[in-house]
Design an enzyme around this catalytic site. Structure first.
Site, PDB file in Angstrom:
ATOM      1  CD  GLU A 277      -2.736  -1.377   0.003  1.00 15.79           C
ATOM      2  OE1 GLU A 277      -2.947  -0.405  -0.743  1.00 15.79           O
ATOM      3  OE2 GLU A 277      -3.117  -2.535  -0.266  1.00 15.79           O
ATOM      4  CG  ASP A 358       2.366  -7.073  -5.874  1.00 21.03           C
ATOM      5  OD1 ASP A 358       1.841  -6.628  -4.832  1.00 21.03           O
ATOM      6  OD2 ASP A 358       1.819  -7.911  -6.615  1.00 21.03           O
TER       7      ASP A 358
END
Ligand SMILES: [Zn+2]
Length: 410
Positions: A277, A358
């Site tokens: 995030e 990611d």
């Protein structure tokens, strides 16, 4: 071009759209029983896998029924003069075009809400309940509906009234002012959504003092992210499914973790999800998304401004008195193929952003706990591990578990 031609174009767009959607659904369903890729064999045990198969099939059938109902109803409404009926009804309330528009959309929204409520009730209290996901009480369900309707009436009604007012003053130039208003509103909402809207539906609390907070704090410091911007939300109020997201920008940026996520995952895995995030923030994804949606809005409003004064739009829907509000509905239906395409582009962009987030988690923290976290989240929501490529291309805002895993290991 006659109104009749335009009418048939609108009907064709609705039907073709529906057929493409159902073909994609069927294609995806055909691959429900595909062999699970080796890398993902450890996600489900036998019993869970069977349960996930049943869940996919149930949702697929439900989707076919509910979308068929909705399209049939839309077609019937258009063909049997529903818009003309509602427009005439709305005109009995007032001569003011803003009031007429508000009443018109009020009736249509209220009607479609009443008709769709049994479906959302069934989805929550029958399907989600049967598979053990549902935590929503009837009271929460009703309150959510009421708050949603009120919010729509205030915000949607307010913006619509303002745009029609400007349209009356500036005619075809209205799109520039409308664009400015919607842009300011989007920026404002992007910033304050978590403070103004989320509290109407959920409780958000700062992360409690714990070994988890300690681990998160260590990571947050290493990448220069303020720990005060991390919140836990009571997602468990509605569902056992877990999630996390980044929102806002500037001083209003924050990471929100579902309490269900914290329950389901190990501490390292939670830090890895948080790192993902934070990656969205560091790579400025919120800003890019906002800019993209502002540009798309500008384009849509500009095209709208070319056609909105043409009475053909209203006549195509069988409405005799041309108006901004009926023109808006016809335009929305005609614009659907273009918004399908921009939707494809936005989903593609979103999947690229997911890879970037990611990668960020992998580079600033670790890949392995993110992989095990993603596997657990997929398992706990009975996700489809073998979606069809075309379905992923059209509908997925995130890459598939397999794609993300290969990227994280690569
Ligand atoms: Zn993400």
């Amino acid at each position: 071009m006659t109104a009749t031609t335009l009418f048939y174009i609108i009907i064709a767009i609705i039907i073709v759209n529906f057929i493409i959607d159902k073909i994609l659904d069927a294609l995806n369903a055909k691959h429900f029983n595909d062999a699970i890729p080796n890398e993902l064999k450890d996600v489900y045990d036998d019993a869970e896998y069977k349960k996930s198969q049943a869940y996919k099939l149930t949702n697929y059938k439900f989707g076919v029924w509910s979308s068929t109902f909705s399209v049939a109803l839309t077609l019937a409404f258009i063909c049997f003069g529903g818009f003309e009926y509602v427009d005439v009804l709305a005109r009995r309330f007032s001569d003011n075009s803003i009031v007429i528009a508000l009443v018109f959309f009020g009736i249509i929204m209220f009607g479609s809400d009443i008709l769709s409520t049994p479906f959302s009730y069934y989805k929550t209290f029958v399907i989600e309940e049967r598979f053990g996901f549902n935590k929503t009480t009837i009271k929460t369900f009703i309150l959510d509906k009421v708050k949603g309707v009120l919010m729509m009436a205030v915000i949607g009604g307010g913006i619509l009234a303002l745009i029609i007012y400007i349209f009356q003053l500036t005619q075809q130039h209205f799109w520039l002012y409308a664009w400015a208003i919607i842009t300011i509103f989007s920026v404002f909402m992007n910033m304050f959504y978590a403070k103004l809207i989320v509290p109407l539906f959920n409780k958000q609390t700062p992360l409690e003092e714990s070994s988890l907070r300690h681990k998160i704090s260590e990571y947050a410091q290493s990448v220069g992210f303020n720990l005060e911007k991390i919140f836990v939300i009571d997602g468990s109020k509605r569902s056992t499914k877990a999630n996390a997201y980044f929102s806002g920008f500037g001083n209003e940026k924050r990471v929100t973790l579902y309490d269900t996520l914290i329950n389901d995952l190990e501490e390292e895995e939670i830090v890895a999800v948080l790192a993902h995030e934070v990656g969205h923030y560091k790579r400025k994804h919120i800003i890019y998304n906002l800019v993209a949606s502002v540009l798309l809005t500008g384009l849509t409003l500009y095209v709208l401004s070319i056609f909105i004064t043409n009475p053909l739009l209203s006549n195509a829907l069988g409405v005799s008195t041309h108006s901004f509000h009926v023109g808006l509905v016809a335009f929305g239906l005609l614009y659907a193929p273009i918004s399908e395409i921009t939707g494809l582009v936005m989903n593609w962009l979103s999947r690229q952003f997911e890879y970037q987030a990611d990668d960020y988690a992998k580079n600033t923290y670790k890949a392995l706990p993110l992989i095990t976290a993603l596997k657990k989240l997929n398992k706990n929501s009975l996700s489809n591990l073998t979606p069809h490529k075309a379905y992923v291309f059209v509908h997925y805002s995130h890459p598939t578990l397999l794609q993300r895993m290969r990227n994280l290991l690569g």
